[in-house]
Motif scaffolding. Structure first.
Motif, PDB file in Angstrom:
ATOM      1  N   ARG A 252       0.806  -1.227   0.000  1.00 18.78           N
ATOM      2  CA  ARG A 252       0.000   0.000   0.000  1.00 18.78           C
ATOM      3  C   ARG A 252       0.836   1.273   0.000  1.00 18.78           C
ATOM      4  O   ARG A 252       0.483   2.262  -0.641  1.00 18.78           O
ATOM      5  CB  ARG A 252      -0.931   0.029   1.218  1.00 18.78           C
ATOM      6  CG  ARG A 252      -2.200  -0.781   1.045  1.00 18.78           C
ATOM      7  CD  ARG A 252      -3.330  -0.196   1.877  1.00 18.78           C
ATOM      8  NE  ARG A 252      -3.742   1.121   1.396  1.00 18.78           N
ATOM      9  CZ  ARG A 252      -4.493   1.969   2.095  1.00 18.78           C
ATOM     10  NH1 ARG A 252      -4.888   1.648   3.310  1.00 18.78           N
ATOM     11  NH2 ARG A 252      -4.822   3.126   1.596  1.00 18.78           N
ATOM     12  N   TYR A 307      -8.576   1.540   4.787  1.00 20.01           N
ATOM     13  CA  TYR A 307      -8.934   2.721   4.008  1.00 20.01           C
ATOM     14  C   TYR A 307      -8.235   3.992   4.468  1.00 20.01           C
ATOM     15  O   TYR A 307      -8.574   5.081   4.008  1.00 20.01           O
ATOM     16  CB  TYR A 307     -10.458   2.929   4.065  1.00 20.01           C
ATOM     17  CG  TYR A 307     -11.217   1.707   3.607  1.00 20.01           C
ATOM     18  CD1 TYR A 307     -11.373   1.413   2.257  1.00 20.01           C
ATOM     19  CD2 TYR A 307     -11.742   0.810   4.537  1.00 20.01           C
ATOM     20  CE1 TYR A 307     -12.040   0.286   1.841  1.00 20.01           C
ATOM     21  CE2 TYR A 307     -12.421  -0.331   4.130  1.00 20.01           C
ATOM     22  CZ  TYR A 307     -12.569  -0.585   2.780  1.00 20.01           C
ATOM     23  OH  TYR A 307     -13.236  -1.719   2.360  1.00 20.01           O
ATOM     24  N   SER A 313      -2.763   4.254   9.883  1.00 20.99           N
ATOM     25  CA  SER A 313      -2.641   2.795   9.970  1.00 20.99           C
ATOM     26  C   SER A 313      -1.812   2.403  11.185  1.00 20.99           C
ATOM     27  O   SER A 313      -2.127   1.423  11.883  1.00 20.99           O
ATOM     28  CB  SER A 313      -1.987   2.234   8.705  1.00 20.99           C
ATOM     29  OG  SER A 313      -2.811   2.401   7.584  1.00 20.99           O
ATOM     30  N   ARG A 379      -9.242  -6.156   3.911  1.00 20.95           N
ATOM     31  CA  ARG A 379     -10.631  -5.701   3.847  1.00 20.95           C
ATOM     32  C   ARG A 379     -11.595  -6.809   4.263  1.00 20.95           C
ATOM     33  O   ARG A 379     -12.617  -6.558   4.903  1.00 20.95           O
ATOM     34  CB  ARG A 379     -10.951  -5.224   2.434  1.00 20.95           C
ATOM     35  CG  ARG A 379     -10.255  -3.916   2.074  1.00 20.95           C
ATOM     36  CD  ARG A 379     -10.463  -3.536   0.628  1.00 20.95           C
ATOM     37  NE  ARG A 379      -9.821  -2.255   0.314  1.00 20.95           N
ATOM     38  CZ  ARG A 379      -9.616  -1.788  -0.912  1.00 20.95           C
ATOM     39  NH1 ARG A 379     -10.015  -2.511  -1.962  1.00 20.95           N
ATOM     40  NH2 ARG A 379      -9.046  -0.614  -1.083  1.00 20.95           N
TER      41      ARG A 379
END
Length: 408
Positions: A252, A307, A313, A379
């Motif tokens: 990510r 998200y 995070s 997710r």
């Protein structure tokens, strides 16, 4: 005639003092044990590159380690309830010592699997007996003792990635052999613990007169089923972070391996803090409440994690680690109260279940990551804490109507 299991019961009217030196020694040994285990997880990127492994193979390595531990731990605990062996703690650490030496020299996927299985065998011997020692040394403060014992392991798990970043990554796979010195140190400490435990058990046999009470079997079965579902939720989700957080952050946010290990350390340090507080809070407000809040209460944070940006995070994974970790000491002591006189079996079952579900989770999630990507896995796993709704069905074991009748 009393049985060895009888010595685990502490007379309610005159509980012995809490033995903090013993708790400190067993917690320190747990720190070294789990530091060596988490080191193996932290060097997955190194092994993946050196041996050209897939995500699926990474998951199978974790499975080999954790299934070995999970299958043997309940059996070890059940056996030690009847025939305690305090000095087996040093023997278990010896398996970890051998596993690290094998891992340092492993040059194939099969060799890594063998090393991981050996480390798992060490854990299967260490955890049930050391959890029993923690209860023997608790002085009646079972939640506190379980937290002190478990926080050692969680702290060791947090130190493993840092050790990997500072020692293993710069110097290569062969430097894992240097870490085996920690296993030798733990073996020496556990000789002291074994001597104290053997003396304590001897005194207990001399004075044990107390019969164990039992809850109705249907209640026990229903409650264990709920607890196992909650353990599934907790450790299946934790597998997504313990095993794949570095890969997730790389995918990510395009960070390096060493930077990723620092973020993994932050998460594992939060887990250690949650473990330390979960047991004493359960002693004060009740273990059922701690379990309820820690499992279900983490859901908003897991749902948001996939998200948000890198900084958020880091914060969310710390909150998730702290909140989830506070449940496990309360779960173990709650189950020990549900099944009095079965400390080894309960400890082996729950630690073994934790290892096994973590291993299965790592393997399943690794296969999913190969198919849908690591971000997709996060997710999907975000919904697992909603299983915490089942905590509603946990009975209050201290309710007068649920107090078991003592055996005649």
């Amino acid at each position: 005639m009393s049985t060895p299991a009888d010595v685990l019961a502490e007379p309610a009217e005159t509980p012995p003092a809490t033995r903090y030196p013993v708790l400190g020694a067993i917690s320190f040994s747990h720190l070294l044990n789990d530091m060596m285990q988490s080191l193996m997880l932290a060097i997955y990127p190194l092994l993946k590159g050196n041996l050209h492994l897939s995500f699926g193979q990474i998951g199978l390595i974790t499975l080999a380690y954790q299934i070995t531990a999970s299958i043997l731990q309940p059996l070890v605990g059940l056996y030690s309830d009847r025939r305690p062996h305090p000095y087996s703690l040093s023997i278990g650490m010896g398996f970890t010592f051998v596993g690290l030496l094998l891992l340092a020299r492993a040059d194939s996927f099969a060799h890594v699997l063998a090393a991981a299985a050996c480390v798992g065998m060490g854990s299967s011997i260490f955890h049930p007996e050391s959890s029993r020692v923690a209860r023997l040394a608790s002085g009646g403060r079972h939640g506190l003792a379980q937290s002190i014992f478990q926080v050692g392991g969680n702290t060791g798990s947090a130190l493993g990635p840092l050790l990997a970043a500072l020692l293993i990554i710069p110097h290569g796979q062969h430097s894992i052999a240097w870490v085996s010195a920690a296993a030798l140190l733990a073996m020496l400490v556990l000789v002291f613990v074994g001597r104290w435990s053997a003396h304590r058990l001897t005194l207990g046999r001399r004075h044990a007169t107390m019969a164990h009470a039992a809850h109705p079997p249907p209640l026990v079965r229903r409650t264990l089923a709920v607890l196992m579902a909650l353990v599934f939720s907790k450790f299946f989700y934790l597998a997504s972070i313990n095993t794949y957080l570095i890969f997730y952050l790389q995918s990510r946010f395009h960070i390096g391996v060493r930077e990723g290990q620092v973020y993994l350390f932050v998460f594992l340090a939060a887990v250690a803090a949650g473990t330390l507080l979960g047991g004493p809070i359960g002693d004060r407000i009740g273990r059922r409440r701690v379990i309820w809040v820690s499992i279900l209460g983490v859901a908003p944070f897991t749902l948001a994690l996939p998200y948000v940006g890198l900084g958020a995070s880091t914060v969310l994974t710390a909150i998730i680690g702290f909140t989830l970790a506070s449940a496990f000491p309360a779960m173990v002591v709650y189950a020990q109260e549900l099944l009095p006189g079965r400390v080894g079996a309960v400890s082996g079952l729950f630690f073994g279940l934790a290892f096994g579900l973590g291993g299965i989770g790592a393997a399943v999630l690794g296969q999913l990551a190969d198919g849908i990507g690591i971000v997709g896995v996060y997710r999907l796993c975000a919904f697992l804490p909603l299983i915490g709704l089942l905590a509603y069905f946990l009975p209050d074991l201290h309710s007068p109507r649920l107090q078991p009748a003592a055996a005649a």
